[in-house]
Write a protein that holds these residues in place. Structure first.
Motif, PDB file in Angstrom:
ATOM      1  N   ARG A   2      -8.693  -1.055   1.303  1.00 22.19           N
ATOM      2  CA  ARG A   2      -7.542  -1.875   1.704  1.00 22.19           C
ATOM      3  C   ARG A   2      -6.924  -2.545   0.465  1.00 22.19           C
ATOM      4  O   ARG A   2      -5.708  -2.586   0.309  1.00 22.19           O
ATOM      5  CB  ARG A   2      -7.998  -2.928   2.712  1.00 22.19           C
ATOM      6  CG  ARG A   2      -6.875  -3.708   3.347  1.00 22.19           C
ATOM      7  CD  ARG A   2      -7.420  -4.630   4.430  1.00 22.19           C
ATOM      8  NE  ARG A   2      -7.922  -3.882   5.572  1.00 22.19           N
ATOM      9  CZ  ARG A   2      -7.160  -3.329   6.504  1.00 22.19           C
ATOM     10  NH1 ARG A   2      -5.848  -3.415   6.417  1.00 22.19           N
ATOM     11  NH2 ARG A   2      -7.689  -2.677   7.516  1.00 22.19           N
ATOM     12  N   ASN A   3      -7.797  -3.049  -0.419  1.00 25.22           N
ATOM     13  CA  ASN A   3      -7.299  -3.686  -1.649  1.00 25.22           C
ATOM     14  C   ASN A   3      -6.558  -2.687  -2.524  1.00 25.22           C
ATOM     15  O   ASN A   3      -5.554  -3.021  -3.161  1.00 25.22           O
ATOM     16  CB  ASN A   3      -8.459  -4.300  -2.447  1.00 25.22           C
ATOM     17  CG  ASN A   3      -9.026  -5.527  -1.751  1.00 25.22           C
ATOM     18  OD1 ASN A   3      -8.350  -6.129  -0.919  1.00 25.22           O
ATOM     19  ND2 ASN A   3     -10.256  -5.886  -2.064  1.00 25.22           N
ATOM     20  N   VAL A   5      -4.846   0.038  -1.564  1.00 23.88           N
ATOM     21  CA  VAL A   5      -3.505   0.314  -1.038  1.00 23.88           C
ATOM     22  C   VAL A   5      -2.595  -0.891  -1.231  1.00 23.88           C
ATOM     23  O   VAL A   5      -1.424  -0.745  -1.576  1.00 23.88           O
ATOM     24  CB  VAL A   5      -3.573   0.744   0.446  1.00 23.88           C
ATOM     25  CG1 VAL A   5      -2.188   0.847   1.051  1.00 23.88           C
ATOM     26  CG2 VAL A   5      -4.278   2.092   0.561  1.00 23.88           C
ATOM     27  N   LYS A   6      -3.163  -2.097  -1.069  1.00 18.11           N
ATOM     28  CA  LYS A   6      -2.357  -3.309  -1.277  1.00 18.11           C
ATOM     29  C   LYS A   6      -1.880  -3.377  -2.729  1.00 18.11           C
ATOM     30  O   LYS A   6      -0.714  -3.686  -3.006  1.00 18.11           O
ATOM     31  CB  LYS A   6      -3.179  -4.545  -0.910  1.00 18.11           C
ATOM     32  CG  LYS A   6      -2.340  -5.823  -0.916  1.00 18.11           C
ATOM     33  CD  LYS A   6      -3.170  -7.044  -0.534  1.00 18.11           C
ATOM     34  CE  LYS A   6      -2.313  -8.301  -0.526  1.00 18.11           C
ATOM     35  NZ  LYS A   6      -1.608  -8.548  -1.770  1.00 18.11           N
ATOM     36  N   SER A   7      -2.770  -3.058  -3.676  1.00 15.79           N
ATOM     37  CA  SER A   7      -2.369  -3.129  -5.091  1.00 15.79           C
ATOM     38  C   SER A   7      -1.309  -2.070  -5.400  1.00 15.79           C
ATOM     39  O   SER A   7      -0.383  -2.311  -6.175  1.00 15.79           O
ATOM     40  CB  SER A   7      -3.581  -2.975  -6.015  1.00 15.79           C
ATOM     41  OG  SER A   7      -4.181  -1.718  -5.855  1.00 15.79           O
ATOM     42  N   GLN A   9       0.953  -0.967  -3.229  1.00 16.57           N
ATOM     43  CA  GLN A   9       2.202  -1.472  -2.655  1.00 16.57           C
ATOM     44  C   GLN A   9       2.804  -2.585  -3.522  1.00 16.57           C
ATOM     45  O   GLN A   9       4.014  -2.678  -3.679  1.00 16.57           O
ATOM     46  CB  GLN A   9       1.955  -1.971  -1.226  1.00 16.57           C
ATOM     47  CG  GLN A   9       1.683  -0.818  -0.262  1.00 16.57           C
ATOM     48  CD  GLN A   9       1.437  -1.295   1.155  1.00 16.57           C
ATOM     49  OE1 GLN A   9       0.700  -2.253   1.377  1.00 16.57           O
ATOM     50  NE2 GLN A   9       2.024  -0.630   2.128  1.00 16.57           N
ATOM     51  N   ASP A  10       1.920  -3.416  -4.113  1.00 16.54           N
ATOM     52  CA  ASP A  10       2.406  -4.485  -5.005  1.00 16.54           C
ATOM     53  C   ASP A  10       3.098  -3.904  -6.231  1.00 16.54           C
ATOM     54  O   ASP A  10       4.117  -4.428  -6.686  1.00 16.54           O
ATOM     55  CB  ASP A  10       1.243  -5.397  -5.441  1.00 16.54           C
ATOM     56  CG  ASP A  10       0.757  -6.283  -4.293  1.00 16.54           C
ATOM     57  OD1 ASP A  10       1.504  -6.415  -3.297  1.00 16.54           O
ATOM     58  OD2 ASP A  10      -0.368  -6.814  -4.375  1.00 16.54           O
ATOM     59  N   ARG A  13       6.524  -2.614  -5.238  1.00 13.85           N
ATOM     60  CA  ARG A  13       7.517  -3.666  -4.984  1.00 13.85           C
ATOM     61  C   ARG A  13       8.272  -4.040  -6.256  1.00 13.85           C
ATOM     62  O   ARG A  13       9.381  -4.550  -6.198  1.00 13.85           O
ATOM     63  CB  ARG A  13       6.834  -4.904  -4.403  1.00 13.85           C
ATOM     64  CG  ARG A  13       6.498  -4.734  -2.934  1.00 13.85           C
ATOM     65  CD  ARG A  13       6.075  -6.038  -2.266  1.00 13.85           C
ATOM     66  NE  ARG A  13       5.733  -5.796  -0.875  1.00 13.85           N
ATOM     67  CZ  ARG A  13       4.496  -5.546  -0.435  1.00 13.85           C
ATOM     68  NH1 ARG A  13       3.488  -5.523  -1.284  1.00 13.85           N
ATOM     69  NH2 ARG A  13       4.257  -5.316   0.845  1.00 13.85           N
ATOM     70  N   ASP A  21       9.767  -1.152   3.652  1.00 18.45           N
ATOM     71  CA  ASP A  21       8.490  -0.555   4.064  1.00 18.45           C
ATOM     72  C   ASP A  21       8.561   0.952   4.260  1.00 18.45           C
ATOM     73  O   ASP A  21       7.655   1.679   3.868  1.00 18.45           O
ATOM     74  CB  ASP A  21       8.021  -1.195   5.381  1.00 18.45           C
ATOM     75  CG  ASP A  21       7.509  -2.613   5.171  1.00 18.45           C
ATOM     76  OD1 ASP A  21       7.207  -2.942   4.018  1.00 18.45           O
ATOM     77  OD2 ASP A  21       7.430  -3.370   6.148  1.00 18.45           O
ATOM     78  N   GLN A 145      -3.701   2.012   9.965  1.00 18.91           N
ATOM     79  CA  GLN A 145      -3.154   0.666   9.837  1.00 18.91           C
ATOM     80  C   GLN A 145      -1.755   0.712   9.226  1.00 18.91           C
ATOM     81  O   GLN A 145      -0.848  -0.005   9.651  1.00 18.91           O
ATOM     82  CB  GLN A 145      -4.092  -0.193   8.969  1.00 18.91           C
ATOM     83  CG  GLN A 145      -3.709  -1.652   8.897  1.00 18.91           C
ATOM     84  CD  GLN A 145      -3.612  -2.313  10.261  1.00 18.91           C
ATOM     85  OE1 GLN A 145      -4.491  -2.166  11.099  1.00 18.91           O
ATOM     86  NE2 GLN A 145      -2.521  -3.021  10.516  1.00 18.91           N
ATOM     87  N   LEU A 146      -1.574   1.590   8.223  1.00 21.98           N
ATOM     88  CA  LEU A 146      -0.256   1.746   7.593  1.00 21.98           C
ATOM     89  C   LEU A 146       0.778   2.210   8.622  1.00 21.98           C
ATOM     90  O   LEU A 146       1.899   1.743   8.656  1.00 21.98           O
ATOM     91  CB  LEU A 146      -0.319   2.761   6.442  1.00 21.98           C
ATOM     92  CG  LEU A 146      -0.994   2.295   5.152  1.00 21.98           C
ATOM     93  CD1 LEU A 146      -1.178   3.488   4.213  1.00 21.98           C
ATOM     94  CD2 LEU A 146      -0.186   1.219   4.454  1.00 21.98           C
ATOM     95  N   ASP A 149       1.679  -0.599  10.742  1.00 22.76           N
ATOM     96  CA  ASP A 149       2.597  -1.509  10.042  1.00 22.76           C
ATOM     97  C   ASP A 149       4.036  -1.002  10.080  1.00 22.76           C
ATOM     98  O   ASP A 149       4.978  -1.761   9.898  1.00 22.76           O
ATOM     99  CB  ASP A 149       2.177  -1.689   8.574  1.00 22.76           C
ATOM    100  CG  ASP A 149       0.856  -2.441   8.467  1.00 22.76           C
ATOM    101  OD1 ASP A 149       0.443  -3.032   9.480  1.00 22.76           O
ATOM    102  OD2 ASP A 149       0.251  -2.425   7.389  1.00 22.76           O
TER     103      ASP A 149
END
Length: 479
Positions: A2-3, A5-7, A9-10, A13, A21, A145-146, A149
């Motif tokens: 999860r971390n 994929v979050k990194s 996406q960051d 951005r 999204d 989860q993606l 979202d």
């Protein structure tokens, strides 16, 4: 995971080219797709002497992406935009895996404008080993989860059916390996993954069962982003050649052209509702000339089923009570199929994408309907409605599964949640299937005439107060 994929996406951005999204997910998916393909290719090269990847050697992930110190900046952007994309979009579709790559890249697009940021994303993706079962399972859960979202990504939410709903429909239909199963509007592949999980948990015991199951799946998706998401979803679920996920519009074919050879045992689907098809599509359905997508799909599903074939379909309330063509369509459904169960869901199940009442229709082709059983699903007493933070869960539907009566649907009883309606009553109602729960006493809101009079008085009082306030303010400002 999860971390990770979050990194990613960051990092995205920060890139000026990626907006919102849906674009971020689209960008993420073609990159993950290439990494998953490469990991699968390596495994297949090891297990099969005659295997060659459909992707040219210099375009394989291991050749240009795997080295963290590799190509970056403008050189990387140039390579991706001028070499990788044009080649994969026009890849000769001589093998099933080659067709899969081409179909994904035909509509993929590189939104990123910074080669340095793209290199950072690639290096993060390279950390995942899709040949490790644990990592693949974790990423599979994360991918779900993606997709969930996506409900926030504007119109993209229409491709997502809550997993509790797909799981319940699959559970009650109970597909077996070898039964041809189709979703003619498959979105991101939720019904397919649920069906595969169901069969693997219960019936797939040998490699032959797995091969039989994979050979019996069919899917079509009209729009590019969900098609790409679905194909990648299939790879994640251990399907080596998801070339059967077609990028097409199932409604673009005349209804009569679907032959007996193309008929299927099971249809599981949540066709798009509220949409309208482009001009001319209705001519493919001479009996049911409408451009409303959900109605056309229902007509198609009836046609697609073999004799004794079974279906579970999500439809909005409007399809149940609508008149005109909808009446003709419902009459056709009840004549051709046994519509044995309608599960009525509350408005909040599909929030935030849609806040309308939906229904799960379960029917079998070959015998006309005699009675329809209705089950009213209610939000748990501990909450007012379903929401993003408190969505519907499979256990919320356990009471309906317990009442169902097994495969033969035996022993069903009327209750405060369940009621039965005969075909004669439905005919008398002009085939209006929007039948409210007779065990619930409607609140008495009083006489409409009195209510209108009260409303008129209240509005007059508001107008009088507004005029009074305006006069006071005018006088105060004039001093």
């Amino acid at each position: 995971m999860r971390n990770l994929v979050k990194s990613i996406q960051d990092i995205m951005r920060k890139d000026v080219g990626v907006d919102g999204d849906a674009q971020r997910l689209s960008q993420l998916v073609w990159m993950f797709f290439l990494k998953i393909m490469d990991d699968q290719d390596e495994a297949l090269e090891f297990t099969r002497d005659d295997y060659t990847s459909p992707i040219p050697e210099h375009l394989q992930w291991r050749a240009w992406a795997a080295d963290p110190e590799g190509i970056t900046g403008d050189s990387l952007l140039e390579f991706v935009n001028d070499e990788l994309f044009p080649t994969l979009k026009n890849l000769p579709a001589t093998t099933p895996r080659g067709r899969v790559v081409r179909s994904v890249f035909e509509d993929a697009y590189n939104y990123m404008k910074s080669g340095q940021l793209m290199r950072q994303v690639i290096n993060k993706i390279s950390e995942v080993d899709f040949n490790s079962l644990t990592e693949r399972q974790h990423f599979g859960d994360l991918y779900e989860q993606l997709l969930n979202d996506l409900q926030n990504a504007g119109n993209a939410g229409e491709y997502y059916t809550p997993r509790a709903v797909t799981s319940f429909m699959v559970q009650q239909i109970d597909p077996h390996p070898g039964e041809i199963l189709m979703d003619p509007a498959c979105g991101t592949g939720g019904f397919l993954t649920c069906a595969m999980r169901h069969m693997r948990d219960r019936y797939v015991k040998r490699p032959e069962d797995e091969a039989l199951m994979q050979a019996s799946l069919r899917a079509v998706e009209k729009k590019p982003l969900p098609h790409m998401l679905c194909t990648t979803n299939m790879l994640l679920h251990n399907i080596e050649e998801p070339s059967w996920v077609l990028h097409d519009n199932t409604l673009a074919r005349p209804l009569i052209s679907w032959t007996k050879d193309e008929r299927v045992n099971i249809v599981l689907s949540n066709p798009p509702f509220g949409g309208k098809e482009e001009d001319g599509i209705e001519n493919n359905f001479p009996q049911f000339k409408t451009r409303e997508t959900a109605d056309l799909f229902l007509a198609l599903i009836i046609r697609l089923l073999k004799d004794k074939g079974r279906a579970a379909v999500v439809l909005p309330d409007g399809s149940l009570f609508g008149e005109g063509i909808k009446t003709r369509l419902k009459e056709h459904l009840l004549k051709e199929c046994n519509l044995h169960t309608i599960v009525r869901l509350p408005n909040s199940v599909f929030k935030p994408y849609a806040s309308i009442g939906t229904n799960l229709l379960f029917f079998e082709k070959g015998t006309p309907t005699q009675d329809i059983w209705y089950w009213e699903h209610r939000v748990p007493e501990t909450q007012k409605a379903y929401s993003m933070t408190k969505p519907i869960r499979l256990e919320h539907l356990d009471d309906c599964a317990a009442w169902w009566g097994g495969e033969a649907r035996e022993g069903r009883q009327e209750s405060e949640r369940a009621w039965k309606v005969s075909i004669d009553e439905i005919r008398e109602r002009g085939f209006n299937l929007d039948i409210k729960n007779p065990h619930v006493v409607e609140e008495d809101w009083g006489d409409p005439e009195t209510l209108l009079n009260d409303l008129t008085k209240a509005e007059a009082s508001v107008d009088s107060l507004r005029a009074e306030l305006k006069a006071i303010l005018t006088e105060a400002l004039a001093r």
